[in-house]
Write a protein that holds these residues in place. Structure first.
Motif, short mmCIF file in Angstrom:
data_model
loop_
_atom_site.label_atom_id
_atom_site.label_comp_id
_atom_site.label_asym_id
_atom_site.label_seq_id
_atom_site.Cartn_x
_atom_site.Cartn_y
_atom_site.Cartn_z
N TYR A 1 41.48 53.62 36.62
CA TYR A 1 40.61 52.69 35.90
C TYR A 1 41.48 51.63 35.25
O TYR A 1 42.45 51.95 34.59
CB TYR A 1 39.79 53.45 34.86
CG TYR A 1 39.02 54.57 35.50
CD1 TYR A 1 37.89 54.29 36.26
CD2 TYR A 1 39.47 55.88 35.42
CE1 TYR A 1 37.21 55.30 36.91
CE2 TYR A 1 38.79 56.91 36.07
CZ TYR A 1 37.66 56.62 36.81
OH TYR A 1 37.00 57.61 37.46
N ALA A 2 41.10 50.38 35.47
CA ALA A 2 41.91 49.28 34.97
C ALA A 2 42.15 49.41 33.48
O ALA A 2 41.21 49.59 32.71
CB ALA A 2 41.22 47.95 35.28
N ALA A 3 43.43 49.37 33.07
CA ALA A 3 43.78 49.51 31.66
C ALA A 3 44.28 48.18 31.15
O ALA A 3 45.47 47.92 31.11
CB ALA A 3 44.85 50.59 31.49
N VAL A 4 43.34 47.31 30.78
CA VAL A 4 43.74 46.02 30.22
C VAL A 4 43.14 45.89 28.83
O VAL A 4 42.12 46.50 28.53
CB VAL A 4 43.28 44.84 31.10
CG1 VAL A 4 43.85 44.97 32.50
CG2 VAL A 4 41.76 44.76 31.18
N ASP A 5 43.82 45.11 27.98
CA ASP A 5 43.29 44.89 26.64
C ASP A 5 42.27 43.76 26.72
O ASP A 5 42.62 42.61 26.96
CB ASP A 5 44.43 44.52 25.69
CG ASP A 5 43.93 44.43 24.25
OD1 ASP A 5 42.70 44.23 24.05
OD2 ASP A 5 44.75 44.56 23.33
N GLU B 1 54.14 34.02 36.89
CA GLU B 1 54.36 34.28 38.32
C GLU B 1 53.27 35.20 38.88
O GLU B 1 52.69 34.95 39.93
CB GLU B 1 55.68 35.05 38.50
CG GLU B 1 56.88 34.26 38.95
CD GLU B 1 58.11 35.15 38.86
OE1 GLU B 1 59.03 34.75 38.12
OE2 GLU B 1 58.15 36.25 39.48
N LEU B 2 53.01 36.26 38.12
CA LEU B 2 52.05 37.26 38.59
C LEU B 2 50.62 36.72 38.57
O LEU B 2 49.82 37.03 39.45
CB LEU B 2 52.15 38.53 37.75
CG LEU B 2 53.41 39.35 38.03
CD1 LEU B 2 53.68 40.34 36.92
CD2 LEU B 2 53.28 40.07 39.37
N LEU B 3 50.31 35.90 37.57
CA LEU B 3 48.98 35.30 37.51
C LEU B 3 48.74 34.46 38.76
O LEU B 3 47.66 34.46 39.34
CB LEU B 3 48.83 34.44 36.26
CG LEU B 3 48.76 35.21 34.94
CD1 LEU B 3 48.93 34.26 33.76
CD2 LEU B 3 47.43 35.95 34.82
N ARG C 1 42.77 43.33 39.28
CA ARG C 1 43.94 42.57 39.71
C ARG C 1 44.92 42.37 38.55
O ARG C 1 46.13 42.44 38.73
CB ARG C 1 43.50 41.21 40.28
CG ARG C 1 42.60 41.35 41.50
CD ARG C 1 42.66 40.16 42.44
NE ARG C 1 42.35 38.88 41.83
CZ ARG C 1 41.14 38.34 41.76
NH1 ARG C 1 40.10 38.99 42.25
NH2 ARG C 1 40.94 37.18 41.20
N LEU C 2 44.36 42.16 37.36
CA LEU C 2 45.22 42.01 36.19
C LEU C 2 45.99 43.31 35.93
O LEU C 2 47.18 43.29 35.60
CB LEU C 2 44.36 41.64 34.96
CG LEU C 2 45.11 41.39 33.66
CD1 LEU C 2 46.10 40.24 33.82
CD2 LEU C 2 44.14 41.08 32.53
N SER D 1 39.91 40.26 48.22
CA SER D 1 40.91 40.75 47.28
C SER D 1 41.62 41.99 47.85
O SER D 1 42.79 42.21 47.59
CB SER D 1 40.27 41.14 45.95
OG SER D 1 39.50 40.09 45.47
N ARG D 2 40.84 42.76 48.62
CA ARG D 2 41.40 43.95 49.20
C ARG D 2 42.51 43.58 50.19
O ARG D 2 43.60 44.14 50.17
CB ARG D 2 40.28 44.67 49.94
CG ARG D 2 40.30 46.13 49.73
CD ARG D 2 39.09 46.77 50.35
NE ARG D 2 39.50 48.01 50.95
CZ ARG D 2 38.84 48.59 51.92
NH1 ARG D 2 37.77 48.02 52.43
NH2 ARG D 2 39.27 49.73 52.39
N LEU D 3 42.20 42.59 51.04
CA LEU D 3 43.20 42.13 52.00
C LEU D 3 44.42 41.57 51.28
O LEU D 3 45.55 41.81 51.68
CB LEU D 3 42.60 41.07 52.92
CG LEU D 3 41.56 41.60 53.92
CD1 LEU D 3 40.92 40.45 54.67
CD2 LEU D 3 42.22 42.58 54.89
#
Ligand SMILES: Nc1ncnc2c1ncn2[C@@H]1O[C@H](COP(=O)(O)OP(=O)(O)OP(=O)(O)O)[C@@H](O)[C@H]1O
Ligand SMILES: [Mg+2]
Lengths: 328, 255
Positions: A93-97, A126-128, A151-152, A178-180
């Protein structure tokens, strides 16, 4: 597995006799495997098989009851802190603030890896870009869609350019594009030498990304090998019969029983079995079902897929929650 | 800078940048205390006798500030409950950061918001006619005691946030656990005006002791041992709540 690739480098992940119980439940029950450095291992298993529990123990979030875990040459219990600086984790499960923006999330994670504020910011940028989040970078993550959050979260796992990356169902909830993109990211990382362990419910994903696949069920490793090896193991042509609405699947199983060495299985009105030969099979199946008075909607004969491997090994289908299944 | 300290500051910063973006939280630490001051002064003020004090405002302000500061920790309870629910604790635990920094960062962020609340309340008080009647060093010592007491309660709220299952529950459990204590104390009315059973409770209540200390330091109320009592109480509350919160965090996080 893949012993031919382990000649010079020690394996990136080595797991021996891993155990974890919750009360009476043996969630992980004596699992052994190795992942050679620079390869991708796909950990497959139905819901509740113990995939997440394995990942949590490998990423130091949970202490095993018994067994040894070595990642990047470090003991996951004794050298947990050191290990944490060398791995990346994107949990199930995405763990973002949610109160921070996308950019702030990544900067925070970078700084907690020990980077300076400037370096963490630059890496975050870069990652963004890589994860197509530039436009949303300045918005609080609470305004993100599920896929954007995902994705974040993946970007956060990559902040420190980890040598071993753990992805627990990384594409659940992502749209096809997004999967690809994620698959391409994993392939790029692998080409750069990163070792990846990913769990998934999507067999095509394991087929495409994993150098080697481990199947677990009820906390035990029930098969491992390359996707081809696993398919060979299951062998034989597969017949898939989609029954008409209301047709009795138990009757269909009985009718088709003589055509296979194993008992056919049925799920949601689809009966699957492994047949002995290709020739004449379709005609015979139609005849037998007709004699039993069963209406058929569709009939398909094909080579085994990883789905069949899964089905044969675990006795039930991979419970991938595709949107159309979720509403069924 | 040692790792634990820098990690703690990163977490504290993370908890503070959200404030300006959450109007509801901002209201809770600024407008809400002001509203309470105004209601108490103008609704109850005329009916409450406070022998030994010039007026009810001088009596009330130290009391209501202590109450507000004790509740300042609700941000910690709320935030930790959120972090547990949203899986953020897993993210932190997978990072090579100091483990204790998550709790330490949360609770120290409360010090900043508590300072903000103190400033808002003091200014409100001065506007409606409260006046300090003490030397400057006592006034500053009073602020110190407030922050200390608030910090101790942040750990109580940390424990609450880790024990409950949702941020909503954190809010109401915190309220139910702390609110009555603040009322059965000398914060709003003189203890002598209560029934004798409540007086017994109020006399040993850390809120009474801390409020009395504040009155001594800010408006020259009778001191007794209240100032040292308040410091000791803060340390006792901290010494009990912090280890419980830390061990609860360890347990909950490794599930
Ligand atoms: N903290 C926990 N306490 C009690 N039981 C747990 C806990 N975590 C997992 N389990 C149980 O252990 C088993 C394995 O769970 P796990 O999450 O590892 O499965 P999984 O393979 O990841 O499943 P899914 O595909 O649904 O994510 C399940 O039966 C689950 O209910
Ligand atoms: Mg899982």
């Amino acid at each position: 597995m893949m012993s031919d690739m382990t000649t010079d480098k020690p394996p990136a992940i080595r797991v021996q006799g891993l155990m974890k119980s919750f009360g009476d439940l043996r969630a992980v029950d004596g699992v052994d495997f190795e992942v050679p450095a620079g390869t991708v291992l796909g950990l497959l298993g139905p819901n509740g098989a113990g995939k997440t529990t394995v990942v949590r123990m490998l990423t130091t979030l949970m202490t095993p009851d018994a067994g040894r875990v070595e990642v990047a040459g470090l003991d996951a219990v004794e050298q947990a802190t050191e290990l944490r600086s060398r791995i990346g984790l994107a949990g199930q499960y995405a763990a973002v603030d949610e109160n921070l923006t996308g950019a702030e999330n990544l900067t925070m994670v970078g700084r907690l890896y020990g980077m300076t504020r400037g370096a963490a910011k630059a890496r975050g940028q870069e990652l963004l870009e890589e994860f197509d989040l530039v436009e949303a970078a300045g918005r609080p993550a609470s305004t993100y869609s599920g896929g954007m959050r995902r994705r974040l979260d993946l970007a956060a796992a990559l902040v420190a350019k980890p040598e071993v990356l753990f992805l627990d169902e990384p594409t659940t909830g992502l749209d096809p594009r997004s999967r690809l993109d994620l698959w391409a990211t994993v392939e790029t990382l692998k080409a750069a030498g990163t070792t990846v362990l990913l769990t998934t419910q999507y067999l095509d994903e394991a087929d495409r990304l994993a150098d080697s696949i481990a199947v677990i069920d009820h906390g035990r490793l029930i098969a491992e090998g390359t996707s081809d090896e696993l398919k060979d193991r299951v062998g034989g042509e597969r017949l898939e019969v989609t029954l008409a609405e209301g047709a009795d699947s138990d009757a269909a199983i009985e009718a088709l029983l003589p055509m296979s060495d194993e008992r056919p299985v049925s799920e949601d009105g689809v009966v699957r079995l492994q047949v002995r030969q290709r020739g004449g099979t379709l005609v015979e199946a139609v005849k037998r079902l007709g004699e039993a008075g069963l209406d058929v909607e569709d009939l398909e004969l094909r080579r085994p897929t990883l789905d069949d491997v899964f089905l044969t090994l675990t006795g039930h289908a991979a419970e991938a929650t595709e949107p159309e299944e979720a509403t069924a | 800078m040692p790792r634990i300290l820098s990690d703690m500051l990163i977490i504290a910063e993370r908890n503070l940048v959200r404030l300006p973006r959450s109007p509801d939280l901002l209201l809770a630490v600024t407008v809400q205390p002001v509203m309470f001051v105004l209601l108490f002064v103008y609704v109850f003020g005329g009916a409450i006798q406070t022998p030994g004090f010039d007026n009810y405002k001088d009596f009330l302000l130290p009391g209501i500030i202590v109450q507000n500061i004790a509740f300042g920790g609700f941000l910690t309870a709320l935030g930790l409950a959120e972090d547990m629910n949203k899986g953020l604790v897993d993210r932190f635990r997978s990072l090579p950061m100091a483990r204790s920094a998550v709790l330490a960062g949360r609770t120290s962020a409360d010090i900043v918001t508590n300072l903000l609340s103190i400033a808002v309340l003091v200014v409100t008080g001065l506007i409606i006619g409260f006046s300090f009647d003490a030397p400057l060093q006592n006034i500053i010592a009073g602020v110190g005691i407030l922050l200390l007491f608030g910090y101790a309660f942040s750990w109580v709220f940390a424990l609450i946030g880790l024990l409950v299952s949702s941020p909503e529950a954190a809010n109401s459990v915190g309220f139910i656990a702390v609110f009555p204590l603040t009322f059965i104390s000398s914060a709003f009315v003189p203890v002598e005006s209560m029934p004798s059973v409540l007086q017994t409770v109020a006399d040993v209540n850390p809120f009474t002791i801390t409020v009395d200390a504040m009155r001594h330091l800010w408006v020259g109320g009778p001191a007794g041992n209240a100032v040292w009592g308040a410091v000791v109480w803060s340390f006792v509350i901290f010494a009990i709540a912090a280890p419980l919160a830390v061990s609860r965090y360890r347990k909950a996080a490794s599930k």
